[in-house]
Write an enzyme that holds these catalytic residues in place. Structure first.
Site, PDB file in Angstrom:
ATOM      1  N   ASP A 181       0.892  -1.157   0.000  1.00  0.00           N
ATOM      2  CA  ASP A 181       0.000   0.000   0.000  1.00  0.00           C
ATOM      3  C   ASP A 181       0.928   1.202   0.000  1.00  0.00           C
ATOM      4  OD1 ASP A 181      -1.592   2.211   0.666  1.00  0.00           O
ATOM      5  OD2 ASP A 181      -2.967   1.012   1.868  1.00  0.00           O
ATOM      6  N   HIS A 182       1.058   1.858  -1.159  1.00  0.00           N
ATOM      7  CA  HIS A 182       2.115   2.870  -1.277  1.00  0.00           C
ATOM      8  C   HIS A 182       1.908   4.042  -0.320  1.00  0.00           C
ATOM      9  CE1 HIS A 182      -0.818   4.582  -4.181  1.00  0.00           C
ATOM     10  NE2 HIS A 182      -0.303   5.743  -3.811  1.00  0.00           N
ATOM     11  N   HIS A 244      -6.016   2.561   1.368  1.00  0.00           N
ATOM     12  CA  HIS A 244      -5.250   3.727   1.824  1.00  0.00           C
ATOM     13  C   HIS A 244      -5.880   4.420   3.029  1.00  0.00           C
ATOM     14  CE1 HIS A 244      -3.258   2.957  -1.854  1.00  0.00           C
ATOM     15  NE2 HIS A 244      -4.036   3.663  -2.642  1.00  0.00           N
TER      16      HIS A 244
END
Length: 492
Positions: A181-182, A244
């Protein structure tokens, strides 16, 4: 440019090496790690794809992807010489056996102790197939470590996520799986824990006794662009909220971990997700708002409605905006609403968190109709990275009235170009075996179980029409969601 040989030593295998993600994010991130001396000369990258490229084709692509950085020809040649291309059919066992032979050859060439990182930067329908063949054809049977990085979406709902997880778990153990999950790689998201747990002025106040509400906004100026085929199946809820935004909620609401290690931090995040009050189908309209952008003006340019974008259905029921009210039913957060919103074609690109503290009981410094400004802690995630603390102070020139002032810290204002890219940080974490900033299966499952009831209700009610103008901050109903609790969205 000769570098000291340092850990980690590994072969990075990128499935989907010809795709957009690899070109925009992965190659520049690996290059930054190399330039900064965080990986040495004992590494190799194998690009896997369907195109019949040669090593030279692949290296030219990598060179173009890093061309925005200051480079000299010698450094580029030295870096790209570590890149190798392997034409591949993900459904053919022979391709995996050939890949294994290439990896063994590169491990001998670069003195790599059989450490292999597999990055699945491609269509998720192949994740299970690739994992199965990597094991059955012996690609993961080495004396070193094997780790698997998986991009979102991890499933489409809870049942599909469970099926995918079961497939992957037959080939990899949970501690070998890195669900990326950037957002968890962003500097200021990682700073949430530090702000909370390293500052005596905040941690004692981080409860329902002193905080009135918390707001999380993640807005984009861009529309769906060329992602319509994916987005039509996803929408903002699955694309942004399930991963996110709920990850940020967990970091903001978690209890202090016993230790700053992967297991303890993940354990506290899971407790938050378990404590989130489930939304029943007949309650969705009370707690959540959806929107779809209409035509409008962004950056002085006329832009089309979502339904007029390429590959979007004329009567699309897909939401491009979500706002919601989350409640966490535990001792620390009972009664404190967490408001979230995310959308495309909004007024500004921004991700920020606003912690609004409760007002003091008696208004001593305001009069003549003036109202008191609440204390706010604003955490700026992107594009600016930093913290703003809103306080009240006496007006210059005397008098007894107070006015709001801001204390600002900007993390990337002076040297933004040197701020680590999220993917750079996460790739390095995986190479070092640090899974703290990756999602555990329990987090994924709990997130899906929360959003599934909402998405099912919206799919059954195909009544969505364009309800906010491009270039605005979303539909009016999102403002009403807070207004009925006596709050309003703080500007981004």
């Amino acid at each position: 440019m000769k570098k000291e040989h340092i850990e980690p030593k590994a072969v990075i295998v990128i499935f989907g090496a010809t795709g957009d993600l690899a070109k925009r994010k992965l190659y520049p991130s690996i290059h930054r790690l190399y330039e900064n001396g965080q990986i040495g000369d004992e590494f190799a990258v194998v690009g896997v794809g369907r195109r019949p490229w040669t090593n030279e084709d692949f290296r030219s692509t990598v060179e173009r992807s890093i061309s925005k950085f200051p480079l000299n020809e010698k450094d580029v040649d030295e870096f790209t010489s570590h890149f190798y291309y392997h034409p591949f059919d993900v459904t053919n066992p022979d391709s995996y056996q050939e890949l294994n032979g290439l990896l063994e050859q590169l491990e001998n060439t670069y003195h790599i102790p059989n450490n292999r990182m597999f990055y699945l930067a491609m269509a998720p329908e192949f994740f299970g197939t690739i994992a199965k063949f990597l094991k059955s054809e012996g690609v993961t049977s080495t004396n070193g470590w094997s780790r698997l990085i998986i991009e979102k979406p991890f499933g489409h709902d809870l049942p599909s996520a469970k099926a995918l997880n079961q497939e992957i778990r037959e080939a990899f153990s949970e501690d070998q799986i890195y669900r990326i999950d950037h957002y968890l790689g962003k500097q200021m998201v990682q700073n949430i824990e530090v702000i909370r747990f390293a500052n005596a002025i905040f941690e004692p106040l981080w409860t329902n006794r002193y905080i009135s509400n918390i707001q999380i906004t993640s807005s984009e100026e861009l529309g769906v662009e060329d992602r319509a085929r994916y987005y039509e199946k996803s929408g903002a809820l699955r694309d942004m909220v399930q991963n996110h935004i709920l990850q940020m909620v967990a970091l903001l609401a978690m209890e202090p971990p016993i230790k700053l290690n992967t297991q303890e931090i993940r354990s506290e995040k899971v407790k938050v997700l378990r404590a989130m009050r489930p939304i029943k189908k007949d309650e969705v309209d009370q707690y959540f708002v959806r929107g779809q952008y209409d035509a409008g003006v962004v950056d002085d340019k006329q832009v089309p409605a979502y339904r007029d974008e390429q590959n979007v259905a004329e009567d699309s029921n897909t939401e491009t905006f979500v706002a919601g009210k989350l409640l966490i039913d535990n001792f620390r957060w009972a009664g404190v609403p967490f408001y979230i919103r995310t959308g495309k074609r909004m007024k500004k690109k921004s991700t920020q968190i606003v912690v609004q503290f409760k007002d003091i009981p008696m208004n001593l410094y305001y009069g003549n109709g003036n109202t008191m400004h609440p204390n706010l802690l604003v955490i700026h995630i992107q594009p600016d990275e930093g913290i703003t603390l809103h306080l009240n102070a006496r007006k210059l020139g005397g008098g007894t009235f107070a006015q709001p002032i801001k204390l600002d810290y900007c993390h990337n204002c002076g040297d933004g170009i040197n701020t680590p890219e999220a993917y750079e940080k996460l790739i390095l974490d995986c190479l070092h075996g640090d899974a703290t900033n990756f999602a555990h299966w329990d987090e994924v499952a709990l997130s899906w179980s929360f959003v599934d009831a909402i998405s099912q209700y919206w799919e059954e009610n195909k009544t969505l029409a364009p309800n906010y103008e491009a270039g605005s901050m979303g539909p009016k109903a999102a403002d009403d969601l807070l207004a009925k609790d006596g709050f309003h969205w703080w500007p981004i």
